[in-house]
Design a protein around this motif. Structure first.
Motif, PDB file in Angstrom:
ATOM      1  N   MET A   1       0.847  -1.187   0.000  1.00  0.00           N
ATOM      2  CA  MET A   1       0.000   0.000   0.000  1.00  0.00           C
ATOM      3  C   MET A   1       0.885   1.241   0.000  1.00  0.00           C
ATOM      4  O   MET A   1       1.869   1.322   0.714  1.00  0.00           O
ATOM      5  N   TYR A   3       2.267   5.105   0.431  1.00  0.00           N
ATOM      6  CA  TYR A   3       2.251   6.092   1.507  1.00  0.00           C
ATOM      7  C   TYR A   3       1.311   7.245   1.153  1.00  0.00           C
ATOM      8  O   TYR A   3       0.628   7.768   2.011  1.00  0.00           O
ATOM      9  N   THR A   5      -1.994   9.001  -0.617  1.00  0.00           N
ATOM     10  CA  THR A   5      -3.386   8.620  -0.824  1.00  0.00           C
ATOM     11  C   THR A   5      -3.961   9.426  -1.991  1.00  0.00           C
ATOM     12  O   THR A   5      -3.347  10.400  -2.451  1.00  0.00           O
ATOM     13  N   ALA A   6      -5.141   9.019  -2.426  1.00  0.00           N
ATOM     14  CA  ALA A   6      -5.829   9.778  -3.474  1.00  0.00           C
ATOM     15  C   ALA A   6      -6.053  11.212  -3.018  1.00  0.00           C
ATOM     16  O   ALA A   6      -5.989  12.144  -3.825  1.00  0.00           O
ATOM     17  N   GLN A   7      -6.280  11.426  -1.733  1.00  0.00           N
ATOM     18  CA  GLN A   7      -6.476  12.783  -1.218  1.00  0.00           C
ATOM     19  C   GLN A   7      -5.194  13.598  -1.324  1.00  0.00           C
ATOM     20  O   GLN A   7      -5.233  14.794  -1.610  1.00  0.00           O
ATOM     21  N   ASP A   8      -4.042  12.961  -1.121  1.00  0.00           N
ATOM     22  CA  ASP A   8      -2.762  13.661  -1.296  1.00  0.00           C
ATOM     23  C   ASP A   8      -2.611  14.145  -2.733  1.00  0.00           C
ATOM     24  O   ASP A   8      -2.114  15.247  -2.972  1.00  0.00           O
ATOM     25  N   GLN A  22     -10.387   8.852  -8.829  1.00  0.00           N
ATOM     26  CA  GLN A  22      -9.926   8.375  -7.516  1.00  0.00           C
ATOM     27  C   GLN A  22      -9.525   6.905  -7.572  1.00  0.00           C
ATOM     28  O   GLN A  22      -8.517   6.503  -6.995  1.00  0.00           O
ATOM     29  N   THR A  26      -5.691   5.718  -6.983  1.00  0.00           N
ATOM     30  CA  THR A  26      -5.351   4.762  -5.921  1.00  0.00           C
ATOM     31  C   THR A  26      -4.550   3.596  -6.486  1.00  0.00           C
ATOM     32  O   THR A  26      -3.533   3.179  -5.910  1.00  0.00           O
ATOM     33  N   LEU A  29      -1.059   4.852  -7.495  1.00  0.00           N
ATOM     34  CA  LEU A  29      -0.218   5.104  -6.326  1.00  0.00           C
ATOM     35  C   LEU A  29       0.440   3.802  -5.862  1.00  0.00           C
ATOM     36  O   LEU A  29       1.613   3.804  -5.470  1.00  0.00           O
ATOM     37  N   ASP A  30      -0.300   2.709  -5.901  1.00  0.00           N
ATOM     38  CA  ASP A  30       0.294   1.409  -5.562  1.00  0.00           C
ATOM     39  C   ASP A  30       1.396   1.045  -6.555  1.00  0.00           C
ATOM     40  O   ASP A  30       2.436   0.505  -6.180  1.00  0.00           O
ATOM     41  N   VAL A  58       5.553  10.711   0.203  1.00  0.00           N
ATOM     42  CA  VAL A  58       4.183  11.074  -0.167  1.00  0.00           C
ATOM     43  C   VAL A  58       4.206  12.053  -1.339  1.00  0.00           C
ATOM     44  O   VAL A  58       3.470  11.890  -2.322  1.00  0.00           O
TER      45      VAL A  58
END
Length: 136
Positions: A1, A3, A5-8, A22, A26, A29-30, A58
């Motif tokens: 996973m 570090y 996130t979609a919010q970052d 989103q 996600t 990001l992985d 991040v």
């Protein structure tokens, strides 16, 4: 996973992400995390030890994905009638990639190296040591 996130990613983007974005963010990001761990296998240990700043990780992961979602088709230039523009590959490459300065933040050097074979030359004295001088 990852570090990040979609919010970052959304916090660094110019607009909110929709539901499909989103999901893609996600997943990517992985992917970004896997790319980082290939070069820095002990990433979690280095973050825990304080050798690598988690905030830097991040930021790097979010920026990697931003370069992809800003230009998902990988266009470099686009023209429509009299209007044309060029997209900076560094800002929006359309690829998931880590830039050299981002690797540097993680302590990974991008320098090149040469692997040179070592062997004894038949005309050099046999000392067991490798020599680079040529004997006449």
């Amino acid at each position: 996973m990852a570090y990040a996130t979609a919010q970052d990613v959304a916090n660094r983007f110019i607009r909110p992400l929709d539901t499909d974005e989103q999901r893609v963010v996600t997943t990517r990001l992985d992917d970004a995390e896997r790319m980082l761990r290939r070069r820095v296998p002990d990433l979690a240990d280095q973050i825990a030890a304080g050798t690598i700043d988690q905030g830097d990780v991040v930021m790097i992961e979010a920026d990697m994905v931003l370069r992809l979602i800003r230009n998902p088709d990988g266009y470099k230039t686009e023209t429509d009638g009299n209007y044309s523009y060029t997209i900076s590959a560094e800002v929006a490459s359309g690829r998931l990639q880590v830039l050299a300065d981002e690797w540097a933040l993680l302590g990974v050097s991008g320098g090149a190296f040469v692997i040179a074979p070592q062997f004894e030359l038949p005309w050099a004295p046999s000392t067991g040591a490798v020599t680079t001088e040529l004997w006449p």
